[in-house]
Design an enzyme around this catalytic site. Structure first.
Site, short mmCIF file in Angstrom:
data_model
loop_
_atom_site.label_atom_id
_atom_site.label_comp_id
_atom_site.label_asym_id
_atom_site.label_seq_id
_atom_site.Cartn_x
_atom_site.Cartn_y
_atom_site.Cartn_z
N ASN A 68 0.86 -1.19 0.00
CA ASN A 68 0.00 0.00 0.00
C ASN A 68 0.90 1.25 0.00
OD1 ASN A 68 -1.39 2.28 1.09
ND2 ASN A 68 -3.04 0.94 1.76
N ASP B 278 -0.16 4.46 -0.07
CA ASP B 278 -0.88 5.68 0.34
C ASP B 278 0.03 6.72 0.99
OD1 ASP B 278 -3.22 4.45 -0.41
OD2 ASP B 278 -3.95 4.12 1.63
N HIS B 279 0.94 6.23 1.86
CA HIS B 279 1.66 7.20 2.69
C HIS B 279 2.82 7.87 1.97
CE1 HIS B 279 -1.17 6.63 5.73
NE2 HIS B 279 -0.95 5.33 5.78
N HIS C 226 -5.75 3.47 -1.30
CA HIS C 226 -7.07 3.80 -0.75
C HIS C 226 -7.42 5.20 -1.22
CE1 HIS C 226 -9.65 4.09 3.21
NE2 HIS C 226 -10.35 4.38 2.13
N ARG D 84 -9.56 7.94 -0.66
CA ARG D 84 -10.49 8.35 0.39
C ARG D 84 -11.40 9.45 -0.10
NH1 ARG D 84 -8.78 6.50 5.82
NH2 ARG D 84 -10.53 7.74 6.50
N ARG E 208 -7.23 12.70 1.10
CA ARG E 208 -6.12 13.21 1.94
C ARG E 208 -4.75 12.72 1.48
NH1 ARG E 208 -7.21 9.89 7.49
NH2 ARG E 208 -9.20 10.95 7.30
N GLU F 4 -8.79 0.21 -2.50
CA GLU F 4 -9.60 0.25 -1.27
C GLU F 4 -10.49 1.47 -1.37
OE1 GLU F 4 -7.03 0.65 2.05
OE2 GLU F 4 -6.11 -1.30 1.78
N THR G 221 -8.19 3.55 8.75
CA THR G 221 -9.41 2.74 8.86
C THR G 221 -9.47 2.10 10.24
OG1 THR G 221 -8.98 2.25 6.54
CG2 THR G 221 -10.78 1.08 7.57
N GLU H 244 -10.93 -9.29 3.45
CA GLU H 244 -9.63 -8.94 4.02
C GLU H 244 -9.86 -8.82 5.52
OE1 GLU H 244 -7.27 -5.68 2.40
OE2 GLU H 244 -6.44 -5.38 4.41
N HIS I 101 -3.63 -4.54 7.91
CA HIS I 101 -3.76 -3.41 8.82
C HIS I 101 -2.86 -3.57 10.05
CE1 HIS I 101 -5.88 0.37 9.44
NE2 HIS I 101 -5.44 0.20 10.66
N GLY I 102 -1.93 -2.65 10.16
CA GLY I 102 -1.06 -2.62 11.33
C GLY I 102 0.05 -3.65 11.31
N1 PXP Z 1 -5.91 -2.94 4.46
C1 PXP Z 1 -6.86 -2.00 4.59
C2 PXP Z 1 -8.26 -2.35 4.23
C3 PXP Z 1 -6.54 -0.69 5.00
O1 PXP Z 1 -7.50 0.24 5.10
C4 PXP Z 1 -5.19 -0.39 5.28
C5 PXP Z 1 -4.82 0.99 5.66
O2 PXP Z 1 -5.06 1.85 4.59
C6 PXP Z 1 -4.25 -1.40 5.11
C7 PXP Z 1 -4.63 -2.68 4.73
C8 PXP Z 1 -2.79 -1.16 5.34
O3 PXP Z 1 -2.60 -0.93 6.70
P1 PXP Z 1 -1.17 -0.43 7.19
O4 PXP Z 1 -0.91 0.86 6.48
O5 PXP Z 1 -1.34 -0.29 8.67
O6 PXP Z 1 -0.19 -1.49 6.78
#
Ligand code: PXP
Length: 244
Positions: free
Chosen positions: A7, A9-10, A43, A45, A49, A70, A101, A151, A191-192
């Site tokens: 991912n 996103d960041h 993602h 959003r 953002r 996402e 999320t 997921e 996630h996490g």
């Molecule tokens: N899966 C989903 C559905 C998410 O919303 C996110 C965060 O955007 C992730 C995975 C990735 O999570 P992390 O950035 O904590 O690895």
């Protein structure tokens, strides 16, 4: 072997801090793929953002692995997905004020709303996963709604601050994953997850794919994206191959 979807996103979060053009999540995605990522996740959003519509359009053109979008189950997002045609969609709950999320979809109480989004996407040939908490109820509701898969939200496992809580959360995730596979659902997790906690989750054989973002992008500040991706892939693979 399970797949790793990175991912990005960041990368866009940093770019949006100055509303500029760098760093570019598209460049990051290509580097991640070259280092062995099996897919790219973003993602989009509602508040835009981090990832912007333009990022998504370019990623669709250049990602050579699998692009996982996402998104919330809103009409606006479904319209975008139908135009962009990602390789798959993961429906997530979205609240404006959250940092990330925060929980899985409440499938049971939003059944018709989510079903409408799932049907529109699936009718267009786009596979859909639902991001859900690790509970039998949520897995069964996802199956009933006609999603391709789920997921599993691993946030509570990842945030556990002692071994007992972590073991309880791991069992919850594992039980739900077993049920998910038994029902024939594609079974992903995310996630996490980070370099310290991924091993136990990656050892759960029911999982076919992991979506990991923040920890990989954070590590890439020190090591670069290729090493950060390779190290995560190595941990995931070792977790599987270490088993009897
Ligand atoms: N899966 C989903 C559905 C998410 O919303 C996110 C965060 O955007 C992730 C995975 C990735 O999570 P992390 O950035 O904590 O690895």
């Amino acid at each position: 072997m399970p797949r790793l979807s990175v991912n990005v996103d960041h990368v866009a979060t940093v770019r949006q801090a100055r509303l500029g053009v760098e760093p570019d999540p598209v460049a990051a995605a290509l580097m991640a793929e070259t280092a062995g990522a099996d897919g790219i996740t973003v993602h989009l959003r509602e508040d835009r953002r981090h990832i912007q519509d333009r990022d998504l359009q370019i990623l669709r053109l250049v990602v050579k692995t699998r692009l996982n979008l996402e998104m919330a189950a809103t009409g606006e997002m479904v319209d975008i997905a139908l135009k962009v045609k990602p390789d798959m969609v993961t429906l997530v709950p979205e609240k404006r004020q959250e940092l990330t999320t925060e929980g899985g979809l409440d499938v049971k109480n939003n059944f018709d709303y989510i079903k409408n989004a799932v049907s529109r996407l699936r009718d267009a040939g786009i596979p859909v996963n639902l991001f859900i908490d690790p509970s039998a109820e949520a897995v069964k509701a996802s199956h009933k709604i006609g999603s391709n898969g789920i997921e599993m939200h691993t946030g509570r496992y990842a945030e556990a601050r002692n071994f007992d809580v972590r073991a309880i959360e791991l069992k919850r995730v594992h039980d739900a994953a077993i049920l998910s596979r038994r029902l024939g659902l594609k079974t992903h997790a995310g996630h996490g997850l980070d370099y310290r906690n991924v091993t136990e989750i990656a050892a759960v054989r029911e999982f076919e794919e992991f979506a990991i973002g923040f920890s990989i992008i954070a590590r890439s500040l020190y090591t670069g994206i290729p090493d950060a991706v390779r190290e995560m892939k190595k941990l995931i693979h070792e977790a599987r191959t270490a088993q009897p």
